[in-house]
Design an enzyme around this catalytic site. Structure first.
Site, mmCIF file in Angstrom:
data_model
loop_
_atom_site.group_PDB
_atom_site.id
_atom_site.type_symbol
_atom_site.label_atom_id
_atom_site.label_comp_id
_atom_site.label_asym_id
_atom_site.label_seq_id
_atom_site.Cartn_x
_atom_site.Cartn_y
_atom_site.Cartn_z
ATOM 1 N N CYS A 13 38.805 40.773 50.558
ATOM 2 C CA CYS A 13 39.116 41.542 51.967
ATOM 3 C C CYS A 13 40.295 40.770 52.551
ATOM 4 C CB CYS A 13 38.007 40.686 52.715
ATOM 5 S SG CYS A 13 36.300 40.351 52.073
ATOM 6 N N ASN A 113 37.509 35.967 54.053
ATOM 7 C CA ASN A 113 38.065 36.549 52.963
ATOM 8 C C ASN A 113 37.970 35.299 51.939
ATOM 9 O OD1 ASN A 113 41.439 36.685 51.761
ATOM 10 N ND2 ASN A 113 40.036 37.503 50.801
ATOM 11 N N GLY A 114 37.322 35.622 50.935
ATOM 12 C CA GLY A 114 37.374 34.819 49.719
ATOM 13 C C GLY A 114 35.630 34.630 49.323
ATOM 14 N N CYS A 247 46.042 31.356 45.030
ATOM 15 C CA CYS A 247 45.565 32.535 44.104
ATOM 16 C C CYS A 247 46.828 33.042 43.516
ATOM 17 C CB CYS A 247 44.808 33.545 44.753
ATOM 18 S SG CYS A 247 44.561 35.013 43.656
ATOM 19 N N TYR A 253 49.808 40.559 42.194
ATOM 20 C CA TYR A 253 49.127 42.018 42.083
ATOM 21 C C TYR A 253 48.611 42.318 43.634
ATOM 22 C CZ TYR A 253 45.476 45.506 41.145
ATOM 23 O OH TYR A 253 44.899 46.633 41.326
ATOM 24 N N SER A 297 52.521 48.017 41.846
ATOM 25 C CA SER A 297 52.674 46.411 41.977
ATOM 26 C C SER A 297 53.666 45.902 40.740
ATOM 27 C CB SER A 297 51.258 45.860 41.760
ATOM 28 O OG SER A 297 50.598 46.265 40.797
ATOM 29 N N ASP A 360 51.140 44.510 35.472
ATOM 30 C CA ASP A 360 50.978 43.142 36.254
ATOM 31 C C ASP A 360 49.684 42.099 35.451
ATOM 32 O OD1 ASP A 360 48.567 44.383 37.318
ATOM 33 O OD2 ASP A 360 50.252 45.353 38.677
ATOM 34 N N CYS A 396 37.042 35.105 37.805
ATOM 35 C CA CYS A 396 37.291 34.317 38.917
ATOM 36 C C CYS A 396 36.037 34.072 39.848
ATOM 37 C CB CYS A 396 38.330 35.078 39.792
ATOM 38 S SG CYS A 396 38.537 34.564 41.599
ATOM 39 N N CYS A 448 41.930 31.504 36.172
ATOM 40 C CA CYS A 448 41.444 32.907 35.472
ATOM 41 C C CYS A 448 42.376 32.911 34.145
ATOM 42 C CB CYS A 448 41.468 34.040 36.141
ATOM 43 S SG CYS A 448 42.924 34.327 37.093
#
Ligand code: SF4
Length: 474
Positions: A13, A113-114, A247, A253, A297, A360, A396, A448
């Site tokens: 988000c 967000n998260g 992150c 990306y 990207s 990417d 992730c 990741c």
């Protein structure tokens, strides 16, 4: 020639807030527009006018959910907004944010967000104490924790966020103003900028650029609460900061190239990864006729590769920009059923050429395989894939939709096996040390790629344990 893409990874988000501006709802609308790449499933805005909180939200893009009449109905000088892509919880309307709750007859709203990694444990605890949840999103836990806290609103916020583990950048709107909160490991981005006599708060700085006068950008620090209120700003650490672990996928990306996150410009970071990849190829004697980036990207990294290597950058792949949002859906089934993104190769550019193809990331591998096939069908002599990131070998749990090993091809295949599967002439990922060199920063989450998570994983730990038990060599 056309290539269908059914795999991509998605950010959960984006959040945006305005403190003290007459047209706060309208500014939030434009801010959310600028953050639309972070989530397309749903969006919403809440505003505070005196004691009255008003909100409007819906499923779809910002431009689809909001019309003039909705924006005009959202009165007040403070506002928060959200664009959603769901990783925890489905995309039901109950999960679309802002989430709103009552506290002693006053309303407050939360955007997040998260991903909260101890959400399951907290939810069980809260339900035992009588909390009733409306939806399945982990963000709703924040509302209940605030409700169950003690003391002033700011005290309750501190108490609530001290209980959360994982990744979060949150905004809380209430009568007392707006609170901006970032997790104590600094996993998700959150910054603010002054705007006229108030402030803008955003997941990414690209949203500030829409409102031209806001240029002084400050990142909310790890473990920090920034409270925007009538007397100015109050900053406080609610938890001991554990450094910044931004992150890495934000730089690789997710984020827009014009954003600056924790002092690093995203475009420049990507250009630098291209340069590092080219240096490595120079050392090993790989040569080619043209460099192509998978749009959009990977364009910055492809430019960096071309600059460093001296091999010309060409626009060998064209992306169809008018793809419906049904493509961006949270489940594999929906993704496969959904509208497919299309890529085309320019035959006259790629025919007979040895190509360096910059991408990417590789998640399931299906896209990369199809792109190689597409280029070869267009006459490419050789396709050498260079990935501007290390191989994604682990899920992730911090707000990105790669939550199982099954969907990660690099968790199952070596680079050589993967190269063969992709039918490429060579394949090279970056090392984590290459990323650090390119960004000139080690303030990164790279879990990741390495499996070294910066937090305890709680119930998600069983996923890791089960994988290692069934893959003893990993
Ligand atoms: S695990 Fe990977 S995708 Fe998730 S926050 Fe860390 S770097 Fe980003």
């Amino acid at each position: 020639m056309v290539c269908e893409i059914i795999e991509e990874i998605h950010e959960e988000c984006g959040v945006f807030g305005v403190y003290h501006a007459e047209d706060s709802a309208s500014l939030t609308y434009y801010g959310l527009h600028a953050l639309q790449h972070r989530g397309q499933e749903g969006c919403g805005i809440a505003t505070m006018n005196g004691e009255c909180l008003t909100a409007y939200k819906g499923k779809g893009l910002v431009s689809e959910v909001f019309r003039d009449e909705q924006i005009q109905a959202l009165q007040g000088e403070y506002a928060i907004g959200h664009v959603r892509y769901s990783t925890a919880g489905g995309n039901e309307i109950e999960n679309v944010q802002p989430l709103i709750a009552n506290l002693e007859k006053h309303k407050f709203a939360v955007v997040h967000n998260g991903q909260i990694v101890n959400a399951k444990e907290l939810r069980i605890e809260l339900e035992k104490k009588g909390s009733i949840f409306q939806g399945s999103s982990d963000s709703e836990i924040i509302l209940h924790l605030i409700q169950q806290g003690k003391g002033s609103f700011s005290e309750r916020i501190k108490q609530a966020f001290q209980r959360l583990e994982g990744a979060y950048a949150c905004l809380v709107l209430c009568e007392e103003g707006i609170f901006a909160i970032r997790d104590h490991n600094g996993l998700r981005p959150l910054a603010y900028a002054s705007y006229q006599d108030g402030y803008l708060i955003s997941s990414e700085s690209c949203a500030f650029d829409v409102m031209s006068s806001s240029k002084e950008i400050t990142d909310v620090d790890s473990g920090e609460i920034v409270w925007f209120h009538s007397k100015g700003i109050t900053k406080e650490y609610y938890r001991k900061p554990q450094g910044v672990h931004m992150c890495a996928m934000e730089y690789i990306y997710f984020a827009r190239p014009d954003s600056v996150i924790d002092g690093i410009n995203v475009h420049e970071a990507r250009v630098a990864t291209g340069r590092v990849m080219a240096q490595k190829d120079k050392e090993s004697g790989v040569s080619a006729d043209i460099v192509i980036g998978v749009p959009d990207s990977s364009t910055s990294a492809a430019i960096g590769y071309a600059k460093e290597s001296g091999i010309p950058y060409e626009l060998g792949l064209i992306k169809n920009r008018y793809v419906g949002r049904t493509f961006i859906q949270p489940t594999q089934k929906q993704r496969e059923r959904g509208v497919r993104m299309k890529l085309s190769a320019i035959e006259s550019l790629v025919s007979g050429k040895r190509i360096i193809l910059i991408d990417d990331s590789i998640v399931r591998g299906t896209t990369s395989r199809r792109i190689v096939q597409l280029l070869k069908e267009a006459g490419a002599k050789e396709v050498h894939i260079r990935i501007g990131a290390p191989a994604i070998t682990h899920p992730c749990f911090y707000g990105v939709d790669t939550s199982s090993f099954e969907e990660l091809i690099s968790a199952r295949m070596s680079d050589a096996e993967l190269c063969e599967y992709l039918k490429a002439d060579s394949l090279r990922f970056m090392e984590i040390s290459d990323l650090i060199k390119a960004y000139q920063s080690d303030a990164l989450c790279t879990a990741c790629f390495s499996g070294h998570y910066v937090t305890k994983l709680f119930s998600y730990g069983t996923i890791i344990q089960a994988f290692y038990e069934s893959h003893p060599l990993k």
